[in-house]
Motif scaffolding. Structure first.
Motif, PDB file in Angstrom:
ATOM      1  N   ASN A   1      35.959 101.171  14.816  1.00  0.00           N
ATOM      2  CA  ASN A   1      34.499 101.188  14.793  1.00  0.00           C
ATOM      3  C   ASN A   1      33.933  99.961  15.511  1.00  0.00           C
ATOM      4  O   ASN A   1      34.650  99.046  15.912  1.00  0.00           O
ATOM      5  CB  ASN A   1      33.980 101.294  13.357  1.00  0.00           C
ATOM      6  N   SER A   2      32.632  99.937  15.662  1.00  0.00           N
ATOM      7  CA  SER A   2      31.981  98.886  16.439  1.00  0.00           C
ATOM      8  C   SER A   2      32.053  97.525  15.743  1.00  0.00           C
ATOM      9  O   SER A   2      32.122  96.489  16.415  1.00  0.00           O
ATOM     10  CB  SER A   2      30.526  99.268  16.724  1.00  0.00           C
ATOM     11  N   GLU A   3      32.083  97.500  14.390  1.00  0.00           N
ATOM     12  CA  GLU A   3      32.185  96.224  13.687  1.00  0.00           C
ATOM     13  C   GLU A   3      33.526  95.563  13.953  1.00  0.00           C
ATOM     14  O   GLU A   3      33.604  94.340  14.121  1.00  0.00           O
ATOM     15  CB  GLU A   3      31.986  96.430  12.184  1.00  0.00           C
ATOM     16  N   THR A   4      34.585  96.327  13.968  1.00  0.00           N
ATOM     17  CA  THR A   4      35.916  95.792  14.240  1.00  0.00           C
ATOM     18  C   THR A   4      35.975  95.238  15.658  1.00  0.00           C
ATOM     19  O   THR A   4      36.536  94.168  15.899  1.00  0.00           O
ATOM     20  CB  THR A   4      36.983  96.894  14.064  1.00  0.00           C
ATOM     21  N   ARG A   5      35.391  95.960  16.602  1.00  0.00           N
ATOM     22  CA  ARG A   5      35.379  95.485  17.993  1.00  0.00           C
ATOM     23  C   ARG A   5      34.595  94.177  18.107  1.00  0.00           C
ATOM     24  O   ARG A   5      35.027  93.265  18.804  1.00  0.00           O
ATOM     25  CB  ARG A   5      34.737  96.533  18.900  1.00  0.00           C
ATOM     26  N   ILE A   6      33.488  94.104  17.443  1.00  0.00           N
ATOM     27  CA  ILE A   6      32.665  92.893  17.508  1.00  0.00           C
ATOM     28  C   ILE A   6      33.401  91.722  16.878  1.00  0.00           C
ATOM     29  O   ILE A   6      33.393  90.611  17.416  1.00  0.00           O
ATOM     30  CB  ILE A   6      31.288  93.126  16.843  1.00  0.00           C
ATOM     31  N   SER A   7      34.072  91.944  15.745  1.00  0.00           N
ATOM     32  CA  SER A   7      34.800  90.844  15.107  1.00  0.00           C
ATOM     33  C   SER A   7      35.982  90.406  15.963  1.00  0.00           C
ATOM     34  O   SER A   7      36.275  89.213  16.062  1.00  0.00           O
ATOM     35  CB  SER A   7      35.251  91.232  13.699  1.00  0.00           C
ATOM     36  N   ARG A   8      36.670  91.358  16.585  1.00  0.00           N
ATOM     37  CA  ARG A   8      37.769  90.998  17.494  1.00  0.00           C
ATOM     38  C   ARG A   8      37.239  90.179  18.675  1.00  0.00           C
ATOM     39  O   ARG A   8      37.861  89.194  19.074  1.00  0.00           O
ATOM     40  CB  ARG A   8      38.428  92.261  18.042  1.00  0.00           C
ATOM     41  N   LEU A   9      36.136  90.622  19.231  1.00  0.00           N
ATOM     42  CA  LEU A   9      35.525  89.902  20.346  1.00  0.00           C
ATOM     43  C   LEU A   9      35.096  88.504  19.912  1.00  0.00           C
ATOM     44  O   LEU A   9      35.282  87.535  20.644  1.00  0.00           O
ATOM     45  CB  LEU A   9      34.325  90.692  20.880  1.00  0.00           C
ATOM     46  N   GLY A  10      34.556  88.369  18.713  1.00  0.00           N
ATOM     47  CA  GLY A  10      34.154  87.062  18.190  1.00  0.00           C
ATOM     48  C   GLY A  10      35.345  86.135  18.014  1.00  0.00           C
ATOM     49  O   GLY A  10      35.275  84.949  18.335  1.00  0.00           O
ATOM     50  N   ARG A  11      36.466  86.653  17.470  1.00  0.00           N
ATOM     51  CA  ARG A  11      37.670  85.819  17.316  1.00  0.00           C
ATOM     52  C   ARG A  11      38.205  85.384  18.678  1.00  0.00           C
ATOM     53  O   ARG A  11      38.603  84.235  18.861  1.00  0.00           O
ATOM     54  CB  ARG A  11      38.739  86.591  16.542  1.00  0.00           C
ATOM     55  N   PHE A  12      38.216  86.317  19.642  1.00  0.00           N
ATOM     56  CA  PHE A  12      38.703  85.988  20.988  1.00  0.00           C
ATOM     57  C   PHE A  12      37.829  84.911  21.627  1.00  0.00           C
ATOM     58  O   PHE A  12      38.331  83.955  22.207  1.00  0.00           O
ATOM     59  CB  PHE A  12      38.729  87.239  21.873  1.00  0.00           C
ATOM     60  N   ALA A  13      36.518  85.046  21.511  1.00  0.00           N
ATOM     61  CA  ALA A  13      35.598  84.059  22.074  1.00  0.00           C
ATOM     62  C   ALA A  13      35.778  82.705  21.399  1.00  0.00           C
ATOM     63  O   ALA A  13      35.745  81.669  22.053  1.00  0.00           O
ATOM     64  CB  ALA A  13      34.157  84.544  21.931  1.00  0.00           C
ATOM     65  N   GLY A  14      36.010  82.683  20.083  1.00  0.00           N
ATOM     66  CA  GLY A  14      36.235  81.424  19.371  1.00  0.00           C
ATOM     67  C   GLY A  14      37.509  80.747  19.849  1.00  0.00           C
ATOM     68  O   GLY A  14      37.536  79.534  20.070  1.00  0.00           O
TER      69      GLY A  14
END
Length: 183
Positions: A2-15
């Protein structure tokens, strides 16, 4: 996924990406090298322009001396231009890019040459000489040479600030004054 999982993955990658220090020197090198290269290019452009101007001024001075001291035949416009171009060795395509003007000036009532010099580049059609008058004995003469040239690096540093015509040529003007010796 889902979109929440994608956003959290993207946030971890950016961090992780922001905390990582690999490649910092590469970014600094790319930034400082580009600035250094622009400064170096501007310096080379200015040096070559000064050298070209010095050679043109030297050759005009030498030709003016020959005209001033010659007591024999009066050189034609083409002979004067050819002589200047022969002596200005570093000037590219001088034969096609150099225009001369020579006028007689009354020292008691000085009127200067027209403020806009007659210049042409190799891309333009040849046009007649605007003013090239040989003086009589003891006359005060002004000679102006206008050279059009292509800057080495017209899109970087100093070359970008030059006043270019539509074909990308800049102009260089040299003026000389002399008194015609008695023949």
């Amino acid at each position: 996924m889902n979109s929440e999982t994608r956003i959290s993955r993207l946030g971890r990658f950016a961090g992780r990406f922001c905390r990582e220090e690999n490649g910092n020197s590469t970014l600094e090198f790319a930034f400082y090298f580009s600035i250094f290269f622009l400064v170096l290019a501007a310096g080379v452009e200015i040096a070559y322009m000064n050298l070209r101007h010095a050679m043109l001024e030297r050759s005009v001075d030498r030709v003016v001396r020959e005209i001033r001291l010659s007591t024999g035949e009066i050189p034609t416009y083409e002979q004067v231009r050819l002589s200047i171009c022969d002596q200005a060795v570093i000037v590219d395509d001088c034969q096609n890019n150099l225009m001369l003007e020579m006028v007689e000036v009354d020292p008691r009532n000085v009127t200067m040459m027209e403020p806009n010099p007659d210049c042409r580049n190799a891309q333009e059609e040849p046009r007649p000489v605007r003013n090239f008058v040989h003086g009589k004995d003891n006359d005060l003469m002004l000679m102006r040479a206008c050279l059009k040239y292509k800057p080495m690096m017209p899109s970087t540093g100093f070359g970008k600030e030059l006043n270019l015509d539509t074909e990308g040529y800049a102009q260089m003007i040299v003026t000389a004054a002399f008194v015609q010796e008695p023949r």
